[in-house]
Design a protein around this motif. Structure first.
Motif, PDB file in Angstrom:
ATOM      1  N   THR A   1      29.295  15.761  25.660  1.00  0.00           N
ATOM      2  CA  THR A   1      28.090  15.036  25.957  1.00  0.00           C
ATOM      3  C   THR A   1      28.265  13.552  26.251  1.00  0.00           C
ATOM      4  O   THR A   1      27.947  13.010  27.326  1.00  0.00           O
ATOM      5  CB  THR A   1      27.077  15.034  24.523  1.00  0.00           C
ATOM      6  OG1 THR A   1      26.533  16.233  24.400  1.00  0.00           O
ATOM      7  CG2 THR A   1      25.998  13.854  25.017  1.00  0.00           C
ATOM      8  N   GLN A   2      29.415  13.119  25.633  1.00  0.00           N
ATOM      9  CA  GLN A   2      29.656  11.914  25.992  1.00  0.00           C
ATOM     10  C   GLN A   2      30.436  11.779  27.417  1.00  0.00           C
ATOM     11  O   GLN A   2      30.415  10.722  28.199  1.00  0.00           O
ATOM     12  CB  GLN A   2      30.930  11.229  24.790  1.00  0.00           C
ATOM     13  CG  GLN A   2      31.366   9.871  24.989  1.00  0.00           C
ATOM     14  CD  GLN A   2      29.989   8.937  24.794  1.00  0.00           C
ATOM     15  OE1 GLN A   2      29.414   9.364  23.668  1.00  0.00           O
ATOM     16  NE2 GLN A   2      29.685   8.016  25.615  1.00  0.00           N
TER      17      GLN A   2
ATOM     18  N   ALA B   1      21.856   5.987  25.476  1.00  0.00           N
ATOM     19  CA  ALA B   1      22.790   5.764  26.537  1.00  0.00           C
ATOM     20  C   ALA B   1      21.687   4.768  27.501  1.00  0.00           C
ATOM     21  O   ALA B   1      22.287   4.285  28.468  1.00  0.00           O
ATOM     22  CB  ALA B   1      23.179   6.588  27.042  1.00  0.00           C
TER      23      ALA B   1
ATOM     24  N   PHE C   1      26.001  11.020  34.316  1.00  0.00           N
ATOM     25  CA  PHE C   1      24.654  10.609  34.022  1.00  0.00           C
ATOM     26  C   PHE C   1      24.382   9.322  34.623  1.00  0.00           C
ATOM     27  O   PHE C   1      23.308   8.869  35.382  1.00  0.00           O
ATOM     28  CB  PHE C   1      24.187  10.910  32.801  1.00  0.00           C
ATOM     29  CG  PHE C   1      24.079  11.974  32.452  1.00  0.00           C
ATOM     30  CD1 PHE C   1      24.367  13.291  33.046  1.00  0.00           C
ATOM     31  CD2 PHE C   1      23.482  12.466  31.194  1.00  0.00           C
ATOM     32  CE1 PHE C   1      24.066  14.613  32.792  1.00  0.00           C
ATOM     33  CE2 PHE C   1      23.345  13.742  30.478  1.00  0.00           C
ATOM     34  CZ  PHE C   1      23.637  14.661  31.464  1.00  0.00           C
ATOM     35  N   LYS C   2      25.269   8.338  34.440  1.00  0.00           N
ATOM     36  CA  LYS C   2      25.176   6.826  34.895  1.00  0.00           C
ATOM     37  C   LYS C   2      25.269   6.537  36.239  1.00  0.00           C
ATOM     38  O   LYS C   2      25.239   5.420  36.611  1.00  0.00           O
ATOM     39  CB  LYS C   2      25.702   6.031  33.945  1.00  0.00           C
ATOM     40  CG  LYS C   2      25.637   6.214  32.520  1.00  0.00           C
ATOM     41  CD  LYS C   2      26.483   5.263  31.552  1.00  0.00           C
ATOM     42  CE  LYS C   2      26.092   5.402  30.099  1.00  0.00           C
ATOM     43  NZ  LYS C   2      27.072   4.683  29.055  1.00  0.00           N
TER      44      LYS C   2
ATOM     45  N   LEU D   1      27.741  11.845  29.691  1.00  0.00           N
ATOM     46  CA  LEU D   1      27.213  10.322  29.849  1.00  0.00           C
ATOM     47  C   LEU D   1      27.970   9.386  30.539  1.00  0.00           C
ATOM     48  O   LEU D   1      27.405   8.532  31.477  1.00  0.00           O
ATOM     49  CB  LEU D   1      26.662   9.827  28.477  1.00  0.00           C
ATOM     50  CG  LEU D   1      25.645  10.542  27.827  1.00  0.00           C
ATOM     51  CD1 LEU D   1      25.698   9.985  26.162  1.00  0.00           C
ATOM     52  CD2 LEU D   1      24.292  10.164  28.757  1.00  0.00           C
TER      53      LEU D   1
ATOM     54  N   GLU E   1      20.947  11.250  22.291  1.00  0.00           N
ATOM     55  CA  GLU E   1      22.336  10.502  22.758  1.00  0.00           C
ATOM     56  C   GLU E   1      21.918   9.968  24.068  1.00  0.00           C
ATOM     57  O   GLU E   1      22.225   8.874  24.533  1.00  0.00           O
ATOM     58  CB  GLU E   1      23.407  11.326  23.004  1.00  0.00           C
ATOM     59  CG  GLU E   1      23.891  11.461  21.450  1.00  0.00           C
ATOM     60  CD  GLU E   1      24.576  10.124  20.645  1.00  0.00           C
ATOM     61  OE1 GLU E   1      25.181   9.322  21.455  1.00  0.00           O
ATOM     62  OE2 GLU E   1      24.184   9.679  19.686  1.00  0.00           O
ATOM     63  N   THR E   2      21.079  10.845  24.915  1.00  0.00           N
ATOM     64  CA  THR E   2      20.662  10.516  26.273  1.00  0.00           C
ATOM     65  C   THR E   2      19.897   9.389  26.301  1.00  0.00           C
ATOM     66  O   THR E   2      20.004   8.246  27.049  1.00  0.00           O
ATOM     67  CB  THR E   2      20.213  11.566  27.067  1.00  0.00           C
ATOM     68  OG1 THR E   2      21.189  12.772  26.934  1.00  0.00           O
ATOM     69  CG2 THR E   2      19.983  11.073  28.546  1.00  0.00           C
TER      70      THR E   2
END
Length: 187
Positions: free
Chosen positions: A126-127, A180, A134-135, A130, A176-177
């Motif tokens: 997941t990290q 972020a 995702f960013k 992200l 977490e999303t």
């Protein structure tokens, strides 16, 4: 080819709905094309037998996709206990000149061996998503929410031990999303 010898600038065609296409990055090495050619000698890609991670090849793919109404690729993406594979297309995509024309998103191909998934691994992956995908502006989002698909939910359930543990992991992924900076996650 354009006058400068490179892929001509795409001229996107947009329709009333968004169209996404599935992309399987299955030819990590040129030798894999030999198997395709031997199995199906009468079939040859328009690009010829190409290096799938080459940014110029990806620019051709982007051009052809967006000029035919495709706005995103759902890309088969592999992670197994911290090991990525078949990520050559994504790496090449981020070096492609025309990536701004075509969004992409992950279809996590999590068909790993039994026991390959854990909550600790979910946190690591997941990290990674992200921080690395995702960013980026190229990652496909709906209403600001990253889009994400899981290939085999049953494998995730089995790896985490139960439906309830899987639910907790997916809830954590969503949280977490949001932490972020996203308004949510389209899962």
């Amino acid at each position: 080819m354009s006058n400068n010898g490179y892929v001509p600038e795409p001229k996107p065609m947009k329709g009333p709905i968004e169209v996404s296409a599935f992309y399987y990055p299955g030819t990590e090495q040129m030798a894999e094309w030999d198997q395709v050619e031997q199995t199906f000698p009468h079939i040859k890609p328009l690009l010829g037998w190409y290096d799938e991670g080459n940014p110029e090849v990806i620019d051709w793919q982007i051009k052809w996709a967006v000029e035919h109404g495709i706005s995103s690729f759902c890309v088969d993406w592999y992670w197994n206990n911290g090991v990525q594979r078949l990520d050559h297309w994504v790496k090449g995509y981020y070096k492609a000149r025309y990536r701004k024309y075509l969004k992409w998103y992950i279809m996590w191909a999590n068909h790993n061996e039994p026991g390959a998934h854990s909550m600790e691994d979910q946190r690591r992956v997941t990290q990674f998503w992200l921080d690395n995908y995702f960013k980026t502006p190229e990652y496909y989002k709906i209403d600001g929410k990253p889009v994400f698909m899981i290939y085999e939910l049953e494998n995730l359930i089995n790896g985490l031990g139960s439906v309830e543990e899987c639910r907790k992991a997916l809830d954590w992924f969503r949280e977490e999303t949001v932490r972020a900076g996203f308004p949510g996650l389209h899962l």
